[in-house]
Design a protein around this motif. Structure first.
Motif, mmCIF file in Angstrom:
data_model
loop_
_atom_site.group_PDB
_atom_site.id
_atom_site.type_symbol
_atom_site.label_atom_id
_atom_site.label_comp_id
_atom_site.label_asym_id
_atom_site.label_seq_id
_atom_site.Cartn_x
_atom_site.Cartn_y
_atom_site.Cartn_z
ATOM 1 N N ASP A 1 -6.234 2.110 -11.381
ATOM 2 C CA ASP A 1 -6.674 3.490 -11.159
ATOM 3 C C ASP A 1 -6.745 3.813 -9.665
ATOM 4 O O ASP A 1 -6.864 2.923 -8.820
ATOM 5 C CB ASP A 1 -8.043 3.737 -11.793
ATOM 6 N N THR A 2 -6.706 5.101 -9.383
ATOM 7 C CA THR A 2 -6.792 5.600 -8.009
ATOM 8 C C THR A 2 -8.013 6.509 -7.903
ATOM 9 O O THR A 2 -8.195 7.403 -8.729
ATOM 10 C CB THR A 2 -5.521 6.374 -7.642
ATOM 11 N N GLU A 3 -8.844 6.262 -6.899
ATOM 12 C CA GLU A 3 -10.076 7.036 -6.742
ATOM 13 C C GLU A 3 -10.222 7.530 -5.309
ATOM 14 O O GLU A 3 -9.650 6.963 -4.371
ATOM 15 C CB GLU A 3 -11.301 6.195 -7.130
ATOM 16 N N LYS B 1 -8.111 9.762 -10.072
ATOM 17 C CA LYS B 1 -8.742 9.717 -11.399
ATOM 18 C C LYS B 1 -10.239 10.031 -11.339
ATOM 19 O O LYS B 1 -10.822 10.469 -12.328
ATOM 20 C CB LYS B 1 -8.555 8.319 -12.006
ATOM 21 N N GLU C 1 -2.969 12.062 -8.096
ATOM 22 C CA GLU C 1 -3.176 10.754 -8.727
ATOM 23 C C GLU C 1 -4.658 10.396 -8.863
ATOM 24 O O GLU C 1 -4.990 9.408 -9.524
ATOM 25 C CB GLU C 1 -2.482 9.658 -7.923
ATOM 26 N N ARG D 1 -9.344 7.033 0.132
ATOM 27 C CA ARG D 1 -8.711 6.892 -1.181
ATOM 28 C C ARG D 1 -8.245 5.459 -1.354
ATOM 29 O O ARG D 1 -7.802 4.823 -0.387
ATOM 30 C CB ARG D 1 -7.514 7.840 -1.317
ATOM 31 N N TYR E 1 0.812 -1.223 0.000
ATOM 32 C CA TYR E 1 0.000 0.000 0.000
ATOM 33 C C TYR E 1 0.847 1.276 0.000
ATOM 34 O O TYR E 1 0.326 2.359 0.262
ATOM 35 C CB TYR E 1 -0.972 -0.031 1.174
ATOM 36 N N ARG F 1 -6.416 2.532 -4.329
ATOM 37 C CA ARG F 1 -5.836 2.170 -5.615
ATOM 38 C C ARG F 1 -6.276 0.734 -5.908
ATOM 39 O O ARG F 1 -6.086 -0.158 -5.082
ATOM 40 C CB ARG F 1 -4.314 2.270 -5.570
ATOM 41 N N ILE G 1 -1.041 7.484 -1.607
ATOM 42 C CA ILE G 1 -1.686 8.118 -2.761
ATOM 43 C C ILE G 1 -1.594 9.639 -2.642
ATOM 44 O O ILE G 1 -1.921 10.219 -1.599
ATOM 45 C CB ILE G 1 -3.157 7.671 -2.852
#
Length: 562
Positions: free
Chosen positions: A465-467, A422, A420, A523, A412, A525, A416
């Motif tokens: 992807d990272t949200e 998205k 980054e 957050r 991990y 990934r 993040i």
């Protein structure tokens, strides 16, 4: 690849000899053809005596909690799940998946673990229309989990997750711990400490309709136990009314006639429904188990809140709590929390499904100190203070050391960065009482104003992807009458803020409590495997009646969603 789990590793399990109660038993593992470990879990009914009452539970391998499974990063964990439950009559079911049904059907979820999506068939499927796995009476299914080499070592757990039968099965005993061993276990100060698991669970019960001497939870199809009134009704679609019956028990989204709280299978607290105060069951503290420590001794505790719906603010009297991990993922340094905080939330807040791993160094003053769940009123039912167990500090003093640095969970990191992100999504928990879309249950539990649909995939993400997700429970005008614990499968998230208050960096979890009138920012990934999976409220009666959604993880650079 690390060596496979051996029988010796399994028997090491978790040290519980110092607890004056029931030890956690490991599974019996067989060697698979490739040298890995093969476990068998059999689920069925089990009758026991609890606090002088004859009680029928559901159990794995005849044990509550289920047997301890131990594994390591890089291993292949194979589990055969055999269903020995008796058949259940669901002929009156209307086909709505958000009405409890098929209480004899089950499947398996390894909660919190970074493994292949395993709720829909076949395992790892990316088909949005894939049905949920359902293992009927007399059937079995073999699960194969390839554990990543960088999987965080820590405490996880397993339980059923068949929509419509999850709550009834878990709240009558079907759950057990998993420990992934790894680098943190080799830290000298941690390796020297005794390792004690505290598996906390609840058991919800009603008088049997067929045996006057038995307490059980075997609701008739469509029967709903009414917390307000203490009676059982069945919805009649012809009249549009919930009509009274003479049944003693039914499915509940609120209180039970009788509930026990267990630690490692032994009851420490009892609640009895009070018709005069329907949301405040009558409390009764039972004799807690006792753990013996020496002054200056360091002990490692692994605590699981395996309850179906009880938020637990935890406090250890007279001791700093040296927190090393949440939900199986350790920090890079110990977080020391003093015993009394000004906000009344204790030293660590465990929502249903949360796990905390912490070190306690025995007080220099001998005596008896309690591990408490503090009283809280953030839910539909009031939750009074409970003594989970006691620590007796006595004997020749020691001076064991506490660790300073911990090996970070490489999977991990790096953390993040905002640049980054998205996509930003909002996930809102809400509902309606009386129920509009779920009249059979009589209450609606919704995410983003939707009930669960087995073939609906409202959320689609892409592997890699990272949200950022904003988890929201608004006030009563939005159906937010209590808090809800958000849980996501297959990955963990970093907790960023609660109502705008930033949280310590590197706080990774798979479940987080979202209080009423609160926004929690997380957050994540999307790493690991593509496939169809879910997120949901981990108050299990809420999940079973609609508070869940599917989401689809698409392969990177692969074809888009259908």
């Amino acid at each position: 690849m690390p060596a496979p789990v051996s029988r010796r590793d399994l028997l090491k399990g978790v040290t519980v000899a110092a607890v004056s109660g029931v030890a956690l038993a490991p599974t019996e593992a067989r060697q698979a053809k490739d040298g890995g470990a093969f476990f068998e879990l059999r689920c069925g009914f089990k009758e026991v005596m609890l606090d002088g009452n004859k009680v029928r539970l559901r159990a794995y391998n005849g044990q509550v909690p289920g047997p301890l499974i131990t594994t390591r990063p890089g291993d292949t964990m194979r589990i055969r799940l055999k269903n020995d439950l008796p058949r259940y009559d669901s002929r009156g079911w209307n086909g709505d998946h958000n009405v409890p049904h098929k209480l004899d059907t089950t499947n398996l979820h390894v909660h919190g673990m970074d493994v292949i999506p395993h709720l829909f068939q076949p395992l790892g499927t990316s088909d949005p229309l894939a049905p949920m796995i359902g293992i009927g009476p007399g059937e079995h299914l073999d699960y194969t989990f390839e554990i990543p080499d960088d999987h965080p070592p820590g405490l996880y757990w397993y339980h059923p997750h068949h929509h419509g039968s999850t709550a009834v099965q878990v709240v009558t005993g079907m759950a057990g711990p998993i420990i992934v061993r790894g680098k943190i276990d080799e830290v000298p100060e941690i390796k020297a400490a005794r390792d004690i698991a505290l598996v906390i669970s609840d058991v919800g019960l009603f008088p049997s309709d067929t045996d006057s001497n038995l307490w059980t939870y075997e609701p008739k199809q469509n029967a709903i136990w009414q917390t307000f009134g203490g009676n059982v009704t069945i919805y009649n679609p012809k009249t549009g009314q919930a009509e009274p019956t003479k049944l003693k028990g039914g499915f509940t989204t609120g209180d039970y006639a009788l509930r026990y709280y267990l630690m490692n299978g032994e009851p420490f607290f009892k609640e009895v429904h009070d018709n005069a105060n329907p949301t405040s069951p009558t409390p009764n503290q039972l004799k807690p188990q006792r753990i013996r420590m020496r002054p200056g001794e360091v002990v490692r505790f692994r605590m699981l809140n395996g309850c179906s719906d009880n938020l637990m603010p935890i406090l250890v009297e007279g001791h700093d709590l040296h927190l090393i991990a949440l939900d199986g993922i350790n920090f890079d340094a110990v977080r020391t929390i003093p015993p009394y905080g000004a906000d009344g939330s204790g030293q660590v807040m465990l929502s249903p499904a949360n796990r905390a791993e912490f070190l306690i160094k025995g007080n220099s003053k001998p005596g008896i100190y309690r591990i408490l769940q503090l009283a809280q009123s953030q839910q539909f039912l009031a939750s009074p203070q409970k003594v989970i167990c006691e620590i007796e500090v006595a004997g020749t003093p020691m001076n064991m050391a506490l660790p300073t640095k911990l090996p970070p969970a490489a999977r991990y990191y790096p953390l993040i960065k905002p640049s980054e992100i998205k996509n930003i999504r909002t996930i809102e928990f809400g509902g309606a009482f009386p129920g509009v879309v779920n009249p059979y249950v009589g209450i609606d539990f919704l995410i983003n104003n939707m009930q669960y649909g087995e073939r609906a995939v409202p959320t689609v993400v892409t592997l890699g992807d990272t949200e950022e997700w904003h988890l929201v429970v608004e006030g009563a005008h939005h159906g937010g009458t209590e808090g809800h614990p958000f849980h996501i499968h297959e990955i963990s998230f970093e907790l960023i803020s609660i109502n705008g208050v930033l949280q310590p960096p590197g706080t990774f979890m798979d479940t987080i409590w979202v209080a009423k009138d609160t926004t929690v920012v997380v957050r994540m990934r999307f790493i690991g495997w593509p496939g169809k999976t879910v997120f949901h409220c981990h108050i299990l009666p809420h999940e079973d009646t609609g508070m869940m959604q599917n989401f689809l993880i698409l392969p990177a650079n692969g074809p888009g969603h259908h």
